[in-house]
Every structure is written in structure tokens, then in C-alpha cells.
Design an enzyme around this catalytic site. Structure first.
Site, mmCIF file in Angstrom:
data_model
loop_
_atom_site.group_PDB
_atom_site.id
_atom_site.type_symbol
_atom_site.label_atom_id
_atom_site.label_comp_id
_atom_site.label_asym_id
_atom_site.label_seq_id
_atom_site.Cartn_x
_atom_site.Cartn_y
_atom_site.Cartn_z
ATOM 1 N N ASP A 168 0.847 -1.200 0.000
ATOM 2 C CA ASP A 168 0.000 0.000 0.000
ATOM 3 C C ASP A 168 0.882 1.250 0.000
ATOM 4 O O ASP A 168 2.031 1.208 0.472
ATOM 5 C CB ASP A 168 -0.867 0.039 1.271
ATOM 6 C CG ASP A 168 -2.078 -0.881 1.184
ATOM 7 O OD1 ASP A 168 -2.358 -1.435 0.102
ATOM 8 O OD2 ASP A 168 -2.748 -1.042 2.226
ATOM 9 N N ARG A 207 -1.627 -0.544 -8.486
ATOM 10 C CA ARG A 207 -3.020 -0.200 -8.147
ATOM 11 C C ARG A 207 -3.086 1.331 -8.196
ATOM 12 O O ARG A 207 -2.293 2.005 -7.527
ATOM 13 C CB ARG A 207 -3.358 -0.680 -6.744
ATOM 14 C CG ARG A 207 -4.735 -0.182 -6.275
ATOM 15 C CD ARG A 207 -4.882 -0.196 -4.762
ATOM 16 N NE ARG A 207 -4.862 -1.524 -4.187
ATOM 17 C CZ ARG A 207 -4.433 -1.777 -2.948
ATOM 18 N NH1 ARG A 207 -3.954 -0.814 -2.172
ATOM 19 N NH2 ARG A 207 -4.431 -3.009 -2.487
ATOM 20 N N LYS A 215 -6.829 7.541 -5.879
ATOM 21 C CA LYS A 215 -6.734 9.014 -5.888
ATOM 22 C C LYS A 215 -5.806 9.502 -4.772
ATOM 23 O O LYS A 215 -5.107 10.493 -4.936
ATOM 24 C CB LYS A 215 -8.131 9.610 -5.728
ATOM 25 C CG LYS A 215 -9.008 9.392 -6.952
ATOM 26 C CD LYS A 215 -10.299 10.178 -6.859
ATOM 27 C CE LYS A 215 -11.226 9.806 -8.015
ATOM 28 N NZ LYS A 215 -12.543 10.445 -7.901
ATOM 29 N N HIS A 246 -14.304 4.170 -6.380
ATOM 30 C CA HIS A 246 -15.769 3.981 -6.341
ATOM 31 C C HIS A 246 -16.428 5.021 -7.215
ATOM 32 O O HIS A 246 -17.645 5.170 -7.184
ATOM 33 C CB HIS A 246 -16.275 4.125 -4.897
ATOM 34 C CG HIS A 246 -15.420 3.411 -3.917
ATOM 35 N ND1 HIS A 246 -14.372 4.021 -3.251
ATOM 36 C CD2 HIS A 246 -15.407 2.123 -3.527
ATOM 37 C CE1 HIS A 246 -13.771 3.145 -2.490
ATOM 38 N NE2 HIS A 246 -14.362 1.977 -2.631
HETATM 39 P P1 FDA Z 1 -14.068 9.876 -4.737
HETATM 40 O O1 FDA Z 1 -13.499 10.212 -3.392
HETATM 41 O O2 FDA Z 1 -14.129 10.942 -5.763
HETATM 42 O O3 FDA Z 1 -15.487 9.245 -4.520
HETATM 43 C C1 FDA Z 1 -16.351 8.910 -5.602
HETATM 44 C C2 FDA Z 1 -17.643 8.338 -5.027
HETATM 45 O O4 FDA Z 1 -17.371 7.109 -4.381
HETATM 46 C C3 FDA Z 1 -18.283 9.197 -3.932
HETATM 47 O O5 FDA Z 1 -19.119 10.173 -4.487
HETATM 48 C C4 FDA Z 1 -19.045 8.154 -3.145
HETATM 49 O O6 FDA Z 1 -20.239 7.807 -3.814
HETATM 50 C C5 FDA Z 1 -18.123 6.959 -3.207
HETATM 51 N N1 FDA Z 1 -17.194 6.923 -2.044
HETATM 52 C C6 FDA Z 1 -15.891 7.258 -2.038
HETATM 53 N N2 FDA Z 1 -15.346 7.076 -0.819
HETATM 54 C C7 FDA Z 1 -16.352 6.647 -0.038
HETATM 55 C C8 FDA Z 1 -16.428 6.294 1.329
HETATM 56 N N3 FDA Z 1 -15.369 6.350 2.148
HETATM 57 N N4 FDA Z 1 -17.641 5.890 1.812
HETATM 58 C C9 FDA Z 1 -18.722 5.811 1.010
HETATM 59 N N5 FDA Z 1 -18.699 6.134 -0.299
HETATM 60 C C10 FDA Z 1 -17.538 6.553 -0.814
HETATM 61 N N6 FDA Z 1 -5.308 5.375 -0.745
HETATM 62 C C11 FDA Z 1 -4.000 5.572 -0.492
HETATM 63 O O7 FDA Z 1 -3.577 6.711 -0.284
HETATM 64 N N7 FDA Z 1 -3.142 4.483 -0.453
HETATM 65 C C12 FDA Z 1 -3.573 3.209 -0.715
HETATM 66 O O8 FDA Z 1 -2.764 2.279 -0.691
HETATM 67 C C13 FDA Z 1 -4.957 3.015 -0.995
HETATM 68 N N8 FDA Z 1 -5.445 1.759 -1.249
HETATM 69 C C14 FDA Z 1 -6.752 1.634 -1.699
HETATM 70 C C15 FDA Z 1 -7.224 0.389 -2.130
HETATM 71 C C16 FDA Z 1 -8.480 0.286 -2.695
HETATM 72 C C17 FDA Z 1 -8.956 -1.046 -3.182
HETATM 73 C C18 FDA Z 1 -9.312 1.450 -2.836
HETATM 74 C C19 FDA Z 1 -10.661 1.375 -3.485
HETATM 75 C C20 FDA Z 1 -8.875 2.655 -2.359
HETATM 76 C C21 FDA Z 1 -7.611 2.770 -1.771
HETATM 77 N N9 FDA Z 1 -7.150 3.987 -1.300
HETATM 78 C C22 FDA Z 1 -5.816 4.139 -1.008
HETATM 79 C C23 FDA Z 1 -8.117 5.104 -1.040
HETATM 80 C C24 FDA Z 1 -8.185 6.076 -2.208
HETATM 81 O O9 FDA Z 1 -7.006 6.843 -2.274
HETATM 82 C C25 FDA Z 1 -9.379 7.051 -2.047
HETATM 83 O O10 FDA Z 1 -9.188 7.812 -0.889
HETATM 84 C C26 FDA Z 1 -10.734 6.361 -1.969
HETATM 85 O O11 FDA Z 1 -10.814 5.288 -2.869
HETATM 86 C C27 FDA Z 1 -11.868 7.369 -2.328
HETATM 87 O O12 FDA Z 1 -11.691 7.845 -3.628
HETATM 88 P P2 FDA Z 1 -12.564 7.377 -4.900
HETATM 89 O O13 FDA Z 1 -11.607 7.023 -5.978
HETATM 90 O O14 FDA Z 1 -13.510 6.323 -4.528
HETATM 91 O O15 FDA Z 1 -13.267 8.685 -5.424
#
Ligand code: FDA
Length: 303
Positions: A130, A180, A183, A223
Site C-alpha cells: 500500500d 493499483r 486518488k 468507487h
Molecule cells: P471519490 O473520493 O471521488 O469518490 C467517488 C464516489 O465514491 C463518492 O461520491 C461516493 O459515492 C463513493 N465513495 C468514495 N469514498 C467513499 C467512502 N469512504 N464511503 C462511502 N462512499 C464513498 N489510498 C491511499 O492513499 N493508499 C492506498 O494504498 C490506498 N489503497 C486503496 C485500495 C483500494 C482497493 C481502494 C478502493 C482505495 C484505496 N485507497 C488508497 C483510497 C483512495 O485513495 C481514495 O481515498 C478512496 O478510494 C476514495 O476515492 P474514490 O476514488 O472512490 O473517489
């Protein structure tokens, strides 16, 4: 602004103590954390496998300051690998270098990671390193590059909010290291990361295209429906088969979307965190979506 405030408050010891000792808060953390024991995590993995999702197991913990704690985190991961193998589950693991002693010493951390990788290799299980806060980015990428000389089954994570990520992806693609793409979840200064969400999203789309075109089995971890739609459209337009990449989402988030992607024949991996050290993980999930705070707070203060 709200995200920054939440991440700041989360680090206050008084708040951490209140939340981690509150029975109802602990119970509502289960929305995002599979449980406190390995058995609970294995049960969640089994259920997800039955639903067509693969899993990455994360034994929660980070920033250990003691060599024996770091060695014991490595032993815990070895137990997880044994359990995955014995239960014939379709799962790999995600590790954090600060849980394996990066703050104690680089050599000690490397030794612990190698112990985990040796066992994982014997079972042919992939290990994802990670990505943590930007203070660790360089050291994480250096160690992963070094480990890649000895192990095929190790990869890492790139955060689209960092300015440096485009160059990092170039070298990871060149060395065929699995990436992976996320954001980014940490509070970062404007010197190293885009402060505006629109720029983070634009960067994510760009990096995603590079990975889908040239990467080695990349993981599109988000997501965000728009990003997922872009990935699907780009893959279709460029005849990139569904088997050449996977989507990843966090346990308990957008389960509907996870199932939809499975039905459409995409590879879908769910990141399943478990363990007693769930507090920092939970606060990052709250900061990403303050509506989650209402969910936890309403459960915590309910009579
Ligand atoms: P964004 O934040 O723009 O959200 C898009 C939509 O997704 C939201 O409108 C909502 O509907 C839904 N959503 C997002 N987060 C949510 C939450 N917490 N609860 C409910 N709904 C939510 N980061 C990092 O810095 N180091 C890492 O190693 C990892 N590893 C990792 C593994 C996996 C499998 C995932 C999916 C994510 C990570 N992350 C991570 C976290 C990543 O950096 C990020 O903070 C989250 O995925 C939220 O960003 P989204 O891409 O989902 O988009």
C-alpha cells in the site's frame, strides 16, 4: 477543507481514545472493517468469493515504533497467507511498510517484508505494498524496485493526487510492476499534491489510460462511477480485454457497483481490512465522505 479538518481531528488523542473505547462506535466501524479477528476476515472473504469477487486482505496497523511489534506484524501476515492457502480462498494481501517497521529502520523493514514475500511466493500469492503519506513515497518505491529484482509477485500503489505520479508510473510500467491506481487518502500539502479535486480526477483519468494501455495487470481502484465508466469505455475502444485488468473497491463501499461489475464479467477485487487497529483506517473513510460520519455518529450516540 472539511476533509482536512476531519483528518486533523482524527489524529487528536482524546478523540481517538473516545471512539476506540466506545462500544457503539466499535460496532458501527463494522460497516467498513470486516472484524477484529482473522476468522471474521476469512468469513467475509468466503462470502465475497461466493459473490464472484476476489479479495485483498489488510491486517490493520501502521506506524509501529518498535522492532518487536514490526516483526510480529510480519508473523501475522504469514499466518494470513497460511490461512488463505489452507482455506483455498481467492485472496492476496496488502501490506503497509510502516506496520513492518519502516519508521524503525529501512533494513529491519526490508527483512520483515522479505519474510512475508518468501511465504507468499511459496503459495503463489501476490503481495501489494500500500502507499502511505508522501513522506514515505520515495522509500516505498525504492524498496519495491529492489524487491522486484527477487520477487515477481509484489506490486504497489500510485496516488493520482501527487504531482510526481506520472513519472513514477513510467518507471513502474517499464519494470512491469503491477500498479493499483488510487486518488490518494492522506492530508498532503499543495507543494506535493493537487489541492483541487478536479485536478486529482483529471490526473487519475490520464494515469489510468497509461496503465490500461501499457501496465501489467493494473488495478483501477475507485468507487467513482465516472472513472469506472471512463476505464470501461477506454478498454473497449482500445480492445483491451477484461482479463487484462481489475477493478478494486473497499469493503462495505458501493457493494451494488461491485456486484454490477461482476455481472458484467469484469474482475472485481475487494479490499478487506480487519484487526483491532481500525481507527486510522476508519477516519480516512470518514474524511472521504463526511456522510459516513453521520452514520457512525448516529450509531455511537444512540441510546
Ligand atoms: P471519490 O473520493 O471521488 O469518490 C467517488 C464516489 O465514491 C463518492 O461520491 C461516493 O459515492 C463513493 N465513495 C468514495 N469514498 C467513499 C467512502 N469512504 N464511503 C462511502 N462512499 C464513498 N489510498 C491511499 O492513499 N493508499 C492506498 O494504498 C490506498 N489503497 C486503496 C485500495 C483500494 C482497493 C481502494 C478502493 C482505495 C484505496 N485507497 C488508497 C483510497 C483512495 O485513495 C481514495 O481515498 C478512496 O478510494 C476514495 O476515492 P474514490 O476514488 O472512490 O473517489
Amino acid at each position: 477543507m472539511l476533509r482536512g479538518t476531519l483528518l486533523y481531528l482524527a489524529n487528536r488523542e482524546s478523540i481517538r481514545h473516545f471512539v476506540t473505547h466506545n462500544r457503539l462506535a466499535r460496532r458501527s466501524s463494522r460497516r467498513f472493517v470486516a472484524g477484529e479477528t482473522l476468522e471474521e476476515a476469512l468469513q467475509a472473504t468466503r462470502t465475497l468469493n461466493q459473490q464472484g469477487c476476489t479479495v485483498s486482505l489488510d491486517h490493520l496497523g501502521e506506524n509501529v515504533t518498535d522492532a518487536s511489534e514490526a516483526a510480529s506484524a510480519a508473523s501475522d501476515y504469514i499466518k494470513i497467507l497460511d490461512a488463505i492457502k489452507q482455506s483455498s480462498l481467492d485472496a492476496n494481501i496488502s501490506i503497509k511498510l510502516t506496520a513492518l517497521g519502516l519508521d524503525v529502520g529501512g533494513d529491519l523493514c526490508e527483512e520483515n517484508v522479505r519474510r512475508v514475500l518468501d511465504r507468499a511466493r511459496s503459495y503463489n500469492i501476490f503481495v501489494r505494498v500500500d502507499m502511505e503519506g508522501s513522506a514515505y513515497t520515495e522509500r516505498t518505491l525504492e524498496l519495491v524496485a529492489k524487491l522486484r529484482q527477487d520477487y515477481d509477485g509484489v506490486g504497489t500503489v500510485i496516488q493520482s493526487y501527487l504531482y510526481r505520479s506520472e513519472k513514477d508510473i513510467e518507471s513502474l510500467v517499464a519494470s512491469h510492476t503491477r500498479v493499483r491506481l488510487v486518488k490518494g487518502a492522506y492530508k498532503e500539502p499543495a507543494e506535493v499534491a493537487y489541492p483541487r479535486k478536479a485536478d486529482v480526477d483529471r490526473s487519475y483519468e490520464q494515469l489510468m489510460r497509461v496503465l490500461l494501455s501499457h501496465g501489467t495487470y493494473p488495478a483501477i481502484a475507485t468507487h467513482d462511477v465516472h472513472m469506472i465508466e471512463e476505464a470501461r469505455a477506454f478498454a473497449t475502444a482500445n480492445t483491451i480485454e477484461k482479463s487484462r485488468f481489475e477493478f478494486q473497491m473497499l469493503y462495505g463501499i458501493r457493494r451494488d457497483l461491485q456486484q454490477q461489475l461482476v455481472r458484467e464479467g469484469y474482475n472485481m477485487r475487494v479490499y478487506v481490512p480487519y484487526g483491532t487497529q481500525w481507527y486510522p483506517y476508519l477516519t480516512r473513510r470518514l474524511a472521504e465522505r463526511p456522510a459516513n460520519l453521520i452514520f457512525i455518529a448516529s450509531n455511537t450516540f444512540r441510546k
